[in-house]
Design a protein around this motif. Structure first.
Motif, PDB file in Angstrom:
ATOM      1  N   GLU A  10      46.045  43.667  35.177  1.00  0.00           N
ATOM      2  CA  GLU A  10      45.632  43.759  33.779  1.00  0.00           C
ATOM      3  C   GLU A  10      44.906  42.495  33.322  1.00  0.00           C
ATOM      4  OE1 GLU A  10      49.081  44.595  31.523  1.00  0.00           O
ATOM      5  OE2 GLU A  10      49.376  46.618  32.335  1.00  0.00           O
ATOM      6  N   SER A  11      45.390  41.339  33.754  1.00  0.00           N
ATOM      7  CA  SER A  11      44.743  40.082  33.351  1.00  0.00           C
ATOM      8  C   SER A  11      43.374  39.940  33.973  1.00  0.00           C
ATOM      9  CB  SER A  11      45.623  38.894  33.746  1.00  0.00           C
ATOM     10  OG  SER A  11      46.892  38.965  33.123  1.00  0.00           O
ATOM     11  N   LEU A  12      43.182  40.466  35.171  1.00  0.00           N
ATOM     12  CA  LEU A  12      41.867  40.379  35.809  1.00  0.00           C
ATOM     13  C   LEU A  12      40.814  41.167  35.038  1.00  0.00           C
ATOM     14  CD1 LEU A  12      42.750  40.656  39.604  1.00  0.00           C
ATOM     15  CD2 LEU A  12      41.992  38.637  38.358  1.00  0.00           C
ATOM     16  N   GLN A  13      41.232  42.186  34.308  1.00  0.00           N
ATOM     17  CA  GLN A  13      40.269  42.963  33.526  1.00  0.00           C
ATOM     18  C   GLN A  13      39.662  42.137  32.392  1.00  0.00           C
ATOM     19  OE1 GLN A  13      39.370  45.986  34.481  1.00  0.00           O
ATOM     20  NE2 GLN A  13      40.877  45.964  36.139  1.00  0.00           N
ATOM     21  N   HIS A  14      40.375  41.096  31.932  1.00  0.00           N
ATOM     22  CA  HIS A  14      39.900  40.272  30.820  1.00  0.00           C
ATOM     23  C   HIS A  14      39.359  38.928  31.276  1.00  0.00           C
ATOM     24  CE1 HIS A  14      41.853  43.184  28.181  1.00  0.00           C
ATOM     25  NE2 HIS A  14      42.955  43.044  28.893  1.00  0.00           N
ATOM     26  N   ALA A  15      39.291  38.684  32.577  1.00  0.00           N
ATOM     27  CA  ALA A  15      38.771  37.410  33.082  1.00  0.00           C
ATOM     28  C   ALA A  15      37.269  37.324  32.854  1.00  0.00           C
ATOM     29  CB  ALA A  15      39.088  37.260  34.566  1.00  0.00           C
ATOM     30  N   LEU A  16      36.807  36.131  32.463  1.00  0.00           N
ATOM     31  CA  LEU A  16      35.400  35.935  32.130  1.00  0.00           C
ATOM     32  C   LEU A  16      34.650  35.112  33.164  1.00  0.00           C
ATOM     33  CD1 LEU A  16      35.703  35.207  28.302  1.00  0.00           C
ATOM     34  CD2 LEU A  16      35.163  37.375  29.413  1.00  0.00           C
ATOM     35  N   ASP A  17      35.345  34.363  33.992  1.00  0.00           N
ATOM     36  CA  ASP A  17      34.659  33.545  34.980  1.00  0.00           C
ATOM     37  C   ASP A  17      35.584  33.307  36.163  1.00  0.00           C
ATOM     38  OD1 ASP A  17      36.465  31.594  34.133  1.00  0.00           O
ATOM     39  OD2 ASP A  17      35.043  30.747  32.711  1.00  0.00           O
ATOM     40  N   VAL A  18      35.091  32.517  37.109  1.00  0.00           N
ATOM     41  CA  VAL A  18      35.840  32.270  38.342  1.00  0.00           C
ATOM     42  C   VAL A  18      37.137  31.528  38.045  1.00  0.00           C
ATOM     43  CG1 VAL A  18      35.781  31.040  40.539  1.00  0.00           C
ATOM     44  CG2 VAL A  18      33.779  32.315  39.779  1.00  0.00           C
ATOM     45  N   ASP A  19      37.083  30.567  37.144  1.00  0.00           N
ATOM     46  CA  ASP A  19      38.300  29.819  36.815  1.00  0.00           C
ATOM     47  C   ASP A  19      39.350  30.712  36.180  1.00  0.00           C
ATOM     48  OD1 ASP A  19      37.630  27.447  37.864  1.00  0.00           O
ATOM     49  OD2 ASP A  19      36.958  26.510  36.008  1.00  0.00           O
ATOM     50  N   ASP A  20      38.935  31.660  35.375  1.00  0.00           N
ATOM     51  CA  ASP A  20      39.897  32.593  34.789  1.00  0.00           C
ATOM     52  C   ASP A  20      40.577  33.427  35.869  1.00  0.00           C
ATOM     53  OD1 ASP A  20      39.400  31.664  32.300  1.00  0.00           O
ATOM     54  OD2 ASP A  20      38.046  33.277  31.713  1.00  0.00           O
ATOM     55  N   VAL A  21      39.783  33.919  36.834  1.00  0.00           N
ATOM     56  CA  VAL A  21      40.362  34.703  37.927  1.00  0.00           C
ATOM     57  C   VAL A  21      41.300  33.837  38.759  1.00  0.00           C
ATOM     58  CG1 VAL A  21      39.842  36.044  39.994  1.00  0.00           C
ATOM     59  CG2 VAL A  21      38.387  36.254  37.987  1.00  0.00           C
ATOM     60  N   GLY A  22      40.853  32.601  39.063  1.00  0.00           N
ATOM     61  CA  GLY A  22      41.712  31.703  39.826  1.00  0.00           C
ATOM     62  C   GLY A  22      42.992  31.358  39.096  1.00  0.00           C
ATOM     63  N   GLU A  23      42.899  31.190  37.787  1.00  0.00           N
ATOM     64  CA  GLU A  23      44.094  30.885  37.006  1.00  0.00           C
ATOM     65  C   GLU A  23      45.059  32.062  36.986  1.00  0.00           C
ATOM     66  OE1 GLU A  23      45.266  29.306  32.498  1.00  0.00           O
ATOM     67  OE2 GLU A  23      43.195  29.761  33.033  1.00  0.00           O
ATOM     68  N   VAL A  24      44.522  33.271  36.848  1.00  0.00           N
ATOM     69  CA  VAL A  24      45.375  34.466  36.871  1.00  0.00           C
ATOM     70  C   VAL A  24      46.090  34.585  38.214  1.00  0.00           C
ATOM     71  CG1 VAL A  24      45.332  36.990  36.865  1.00  0.00           C
ATOM     72  CG2 VAL A  24      44.058  35.725  35.134  1.00  0.00           C
ATOM     73  N   HIS A  25      45.338  34.352  39.292  1.00  0.00           N
ATOM     74  CA  HIS A  25      45.948  34.467  40.619  1.00  0.00           C
ATOM     75  C   HIS A  25      46.981  33.370  40.857  1.00  0.00           C
ATOM     76  CE1 HIS A  25      45.946  33.665  45.064  1.00  0.00           C
ATOM     77  NE2 HIS A  25      46.233  34.946  45.047  1.00  0.00           N
ATOM     78  N   SER A  26      46.684  32.144  40.413  1.00  0.00           N
ATOM     79  CA  SER A  26      47.639  31.047  40.593  1.00  0.00           C
ATOM     80  C   SER A  26      48.928  31.295  39.818  1.00  0.00           C
ATOM     81  CB  SER A  26      47.001  29.729  40.144  1.00  0.00           C
ATOM     82  OG  SER A  26      45.869  29.419  40.926  1.00  0.00           O
ATOM     83  N   LYS A  27      48.794  31.775  38.590  1.00  0.00           N
ATOM     84  CA  LYS A  27      49.995  32.078  37.809  1.00  0.00           C
ATOM     85  C   LYS A  27      50.800  33.198  38.462  1.00  0.00           C
ATOM     86  CE  LYS A  27      48.276  30.593  33.295  1.00  0.00           C
ATOM     87  NZ  LYS A  27      47.941  31.027  31.917  1.00  0.00           N
ATOM     88  N   PHE A  28      50.112  34.198  39.018  1.00  0.00           N
ATOM     89  CA  PHE A  28      50.813  35.280  39.712  1.00  0.00           C
ATOM     90  C   PHE A  28      51.612  34.741  40.891  1.00  0.00           C
ATOM     91  CE2 PHE A  28      50.325  37.840  43.602  1.00  0.00           C
ATOM     92  CZ  PHE A  28      51.198  38.874  43.318  1.00  0.00           C
ATOM     93  N   LEU A  29      50.982  33.887  41.689  1.00  0.00           N
ATOM     94  CA  LEU A  29      51.671  33.354  42.864  1.00  0.00           C
ATOM     95  C   LEU A  29      52.831  32.449  42.462  1.00  0.00           C
ATOM     96  CD1 LEU A  29      51.587  33.376  45.927  1.00  0.00           C
ATOM     97  CD2 LEU A  29      50.041  31.408  45.847  1.00  0.00           C
TER      98      LEU A  29
END
Length: 926
Positions: A723-742
């Motif tokens: 769900e968070s990846l749907q609202h990501a706007l750039d690479v850092d947002d995607v990386g932050e979502v993935h880091s928080k998930f891990l």
């Protein structure tokens, strides 16, 4: 909803908003509700909705303008504005009444009908002018009538006739009388003649007016210096020159008043207070004029600031010139008021004082950056707005935004082209001198410049937008490496919102603070350049490089989301461990096993495996004796494209590897408990009930941990990440979502440093499962050996008895034939047949040999470990260890959850509650 229920709900909201009665006072609330509802129900004549009337009138104005009847709309809007000061309680009803009476106003209304509403003007008597009187009485023919006679003693008849030809001053300067001479009458030569004073007279008059400057300041009888009196006009002109930065007689070079003069008609104290007030104004403006008159700066940001100061001072000088011009050629009596001039100059001096303070503050500071002026201007604009000084707010805001336009140039170049200006010391982004690898471009090639104190090399008001500016430029750089970048000239350039004062602050009278107005405008400016590059890069990563597929592959490999493939891989490894095989320790064999098992969820060419020799045990028996041995040595390697590695870093892959090892250890314990190697004996063990009780508890514990991980840790976090990846706007947002998930799954699965003792205790329970199975197999092997020994002894005893009976019945010559008929011979033949079968089986017999060797090794280890203990004591000890480990894990999780503020604390508390269910069960009685 019915009318009464809706009315009751609205009444409750009305009481809560107006009366504010606490809900605990139910009786008072009930009485208020009943009285209010009764009043509303008994009201038959409700008031007109004034907001609806206003909306209808506003819509009518807009409709007039839409159908190209703008004059009619302007007239209606003008009268609505004129009505506002006269609004009373009945105005909405009157307007509603007029709206109800109107009939197609857009088609039938005419602007000319408004003239009928005006009151007719009363008949007035025509005004009588001097021109009419002169024409009627014949005065216009007597020109000498308007001449001014000079009655001085020196006048004579000759002078009188000399002045006859000159035009009359009264006829020219009297605006209240109309001249009797026609306007188109030709002028005579004497009318155009002007008598100028002689040069000596003019020079004498000028010298006389400046005598006060050269006056000698002698001492009076009291020994005090005499004061030279000056007029208000002379003092005013000196003040104007001093404020313009020019040398004067009343003020020295430091703008301090010279104490040798005094204003006529006032006391020394009054003059001193007045002149010191103007002196203070000059001293405040002096640093500003000095800075503006210096040599042009090298930095563009300082150049535009200096130019803005020069423009502000030029505007102030023009205002001083206009004031001075009013007193240069005086044609009528005027009042020279220095206090009035000071009040008039106050709004213009206020922003100049602020600018002077900024210049002095920067001059006092050491090693200041060029953008320091921007920070001080930004604060000054906000302060001027809060003080309500509109003139200062507009001037300072204009200067700030003009300077900020220059600061935007490197930002624009970075966000549009991904490039930095060479030698720019005011920008906050730097480039690394080393050339990083492709997957490290995002993190290491560009960095934010900070001081030794950790302060960012950028204005403070840009801090909220710095990250987005950096990301936009990085996106352009990555697109260039991917060969997907299109220059600005080749693509449609988005409209850039203006950043001037008119656009940022609208009309300058907004009630919103300047910081919010500027932040909104700058966010729009950034969004016009940030959104395109970032979204383009994300689309490429997801569509062309399969970022979603990479996430799915990591979940399948390391989180074992596909149970079938994970079981196929794990079971193969576990069988090799149980068979004491060392062939799988080779990384090539392990890679082949992994590729075959995970072939349905990942591409085979991207998957490989490796062995960390630090975790390999010395012997195969030691490898299977604990889940801490050998299993942590297994490394699955999933090769990602370099653009994907910008998001999934090698450090994060280590986190996945940690989860993979823990899941593999959990599956190892479950595998041993679900797939025990049963012996061939049919003799029941004396402690089967104890064994099955402990085995059931251990299996429940392992299944509880596995269920917790899959249903309460992995599944919710994966859904949240998607769900968070749907609202990501750039690479850092995607990386932050993935880091928080891990981070969440590592923390919630007890893999953090804080929960390491609990994790080690869980692994002790897994080792207890291995120990239980080994002890059980040792006991079964011992019973099997005893049964075989009893069978062998009974067979041998029966054979001896038969042989003795045959010896007594036969003779020595028939011994061989009788021996061939005995069971011993059959046994030997069977043994020979068995040897033949073993030779025919080949490799199949090797498995049986290994299994026998495994049983013997397990039995020897168990006997060596429990040589002094009975099986009952060993089982009881293992059961006590399990109960102790279970209580430690449950209580530890509960304590950490209560003393922690992390989001994972709720999950830890839930796992503790799940495990406490096993503690509450009745203990087995030995």
């Amino acid at each position: 909803m019915s009318y009464l229920s809706e009315l009751a709900a609205l009444t409750d909201e009305l009481i809560d908003a107006v009366a504010a009665v606490p809900k605990t006072q139910k009786r008072k609330l009930k009485s208020l509700r009943e009285s209010t509802v009764q009043s509303l129900l008994n009201q038959n004549f409700l008031r007109t909705n004034q907001f609806e009337v206003q909306n209808r009138l506003t819509g009518l104005v807009e409709r007039f303008r839409i159908i190209n009847r703008e004059p009619l709309g302007d007239a209606l809007e003008q009268r609505l504005h004129a009505l506002k000061p006269h609004v009373n309680d009945f105005t909405p009803e009157v307007l509603q009444f007029l709206l109800e009476l109107s009939d197609k106003p857009a088609q039938k209304s005419r602007l000319s009908d408004l003239e009928r509403l005006k009151e007719p003007e009363k008949d007035t008597v025509p005004k009588l002018t001097w021109r009419q009187i002169a024409k009627e009485d014949g005065w216009h023919q007597e020109r000498a009538l308007w001449k001014i006679l000079d009655h001085a003693p020196s006048s004579d008849e000759e002078d009188y006739y000399e002045r006859e030809g000159a035009p009359s001053d009264v006829s020219i300067a009297s605006p209240s009388t109309a001249s009797s001479v026609p306007d188109d009458a030709p002028l005579a030569a004497q009318d155009l003649a002007i008598k100028l004073p002689s040069g000596e007279e003019l020079l004498r008059r000028i010298l006389d007016s400046q005598n006060w400057r050269n006056a000698t300041h002698d001492l009076d009888s009291d020994g005090r210096q005499k004061k030279t009196p000056v007029t208000s006009l002379q003092l005013l002109r000196e003040v104007v020159f001093m404020l313009r930065g020019l040398p004067t007689s009343l003020f020295d070079s430091a703008c301090k008043p010279v104490p040798c003069y005094i204003l006529e008609g006032v006391s020394w104290q009054t003059y001193d207070a007045l002149v010191n007030t103007f002196s203070e104004c000059g001293r405040k403006l002096a640093p500003l004029r000095i800075y503006a008159g210096k040599k042009e700066k090298e930095e563009p940001l300082l150049q535009v600031f200096q130019d803005s100061l020069q423009k502000a001072l030029q505007s102030f000088d023009q205002e001083l010139t206009a004031i001075q011009g009013r007193f240069v050629a005086i044609h009528k009596d005027v009042i020279v008021s220095l206090v009035a001039i000071l009040t008039e100059l106050g709004p213009s001096l206020s922003p100049l004082y602020v600018l002077s303070g900024i210049v002095q503050q920067v001059h006092r500071e050491r090693n200041t950056k060029a953008f320091r002026y921007l920070e001080l201007l930004y604060d000054a604009v906000g302060m001027a707005q809060m003080e309500g000084s509109l003139d200062a707010y507009k001037l300072l805001g204009t200067i700030f935004l003009d300077c900020f336009q220059v600061y935007l140039k490197p930002i624009r170049l970075w966000m549009e082209e991904g490039e930095l200006l060479a030698g720019d010391r005011t920008f906050f982004i730097g480039k690394s001198s080393a050339r990083p690898q492709l997957h490290q471009i995002w993190e290491q090639q560009f960095h934010q410049l900070v001081s030794s104190e950790g302060v960012l090399n950028a204005p403070r008001f840009l801090s909220p937008a710095v990250d987005r500016i950096v990301r936009a430029g990085k996106s352009i750089v990555v697109l260039k490496h991917l060969k997907r970048y299109s220059p600005v000239a080749d693509r449609v350039k988005a409209d850039e919102p203006p950043m001037d004062f008119a656009a940022v602050c609208s009309d300058g009278t907004s009630f919103a603070p300047f910081s919010e107005l500027f932040g909104n405008a700058f966010n729009k400016w950034i969004q016009s350049k940030y959104h395109s590059a970032s979204i383009t890069l994300l689309d490429i990563l997801f569509d062309s490089y399969g970022l979603s597929r990479a996430f799915d592959a990591l979940r399948c490999l390391y989180l074992m989301s596909d149970g079938a493939t994970s079981d196929a891989f794990a079971s193969t490894i576990f069988r090799q461990l149980d068979n004491f095989s060392t062939s799988w320790n080779d990384k090539f064999t392990l890679t082949e096993i992994a590729q075959e098992a995970f072939s349905q969820c990942v591409a085979g060419h991207r998957l490989s495996a490796d062995i960390d020799q630090r975790y390999i045990a010395d012997s195969p028996a030691a490898s299977r004796a604990s889940v801490r041995n050998t299993l942590p040595a297994i490394r699955l390697i999933y090769h990602l494209p370099w653009p994907i590695q910008m998001i999934i870093s090698p450090a994060e892959v280590k986190g996945y590897q940690t989860m993979f090892v823990f899941l593999l250890q959990t599956r190892r314990a479950i595998y041993l408990l679900k797939h025990p190697l049963l012996g061939t004996t049919t003799t029941p063990a004396r402690h089967q009930s104890t064994y099955y009780l402990l085995r059931t508890k251990l299996l429940w514990f392992c299944n509880t941990i596995m269920s917790y991980l899959t249903t309460l840790v992995f599944a919710p976090n994966i859904n949240k990440m998607d769900e968070s990846l749907q609202h990501a706007l750039d690479v850092d947002d995607v990386g932050e979502v993935h880091s928080k998930f891990l981070d969440r799954i590592l923390s919630e699965s007890c893999q953090g440093k804080r929960l390491r003792p609990i994790r080690d205790c869980i692994l002790d329970v897994y080792d207890l499962a291995i120990k239980l199975e080994d002890s059980h197999q040792a006991e079964m092997a011992r019973l099997e050996e005893e049964q075989q020994e009893i069978s062998r002894l009974s067979t041998f005893s029966a054979s001896q008895q038969q042989l003795q009976q045959q010896k007594r019945k036969t003779r020595a010559g028939r011994t061989a034939s009788l021996y061939s008929k005995t069971g011993l011979g059959v046994g030997l033949d069977g043994e020979e047949d068995g040897d033949d079968d073993e030779e025919e089986e080949g490799d199949g017999a090797a498995g049986a040999v290994r299994e026998e060797r495994w049983k013997r090794s397990i039995m020897e280890d168990a006997r060596a470990r429990d040589s002094n203990k009975s099986t009952a004591a060993v089982m009881k000890e293992m059961h006590s260890d399990f109960e102790r480990h279970l209580r430690f894990v449950a209580s530890g999780l509960r304590g950490v959850a209560r003393g922690s503020r992390e989001d994972a604390a709720a999950k830890w508390d839930l796992l503790a509650e799940m495990l406490e269910g096993g503690i509450k069960e009745a203990r087995h009685v030995f």
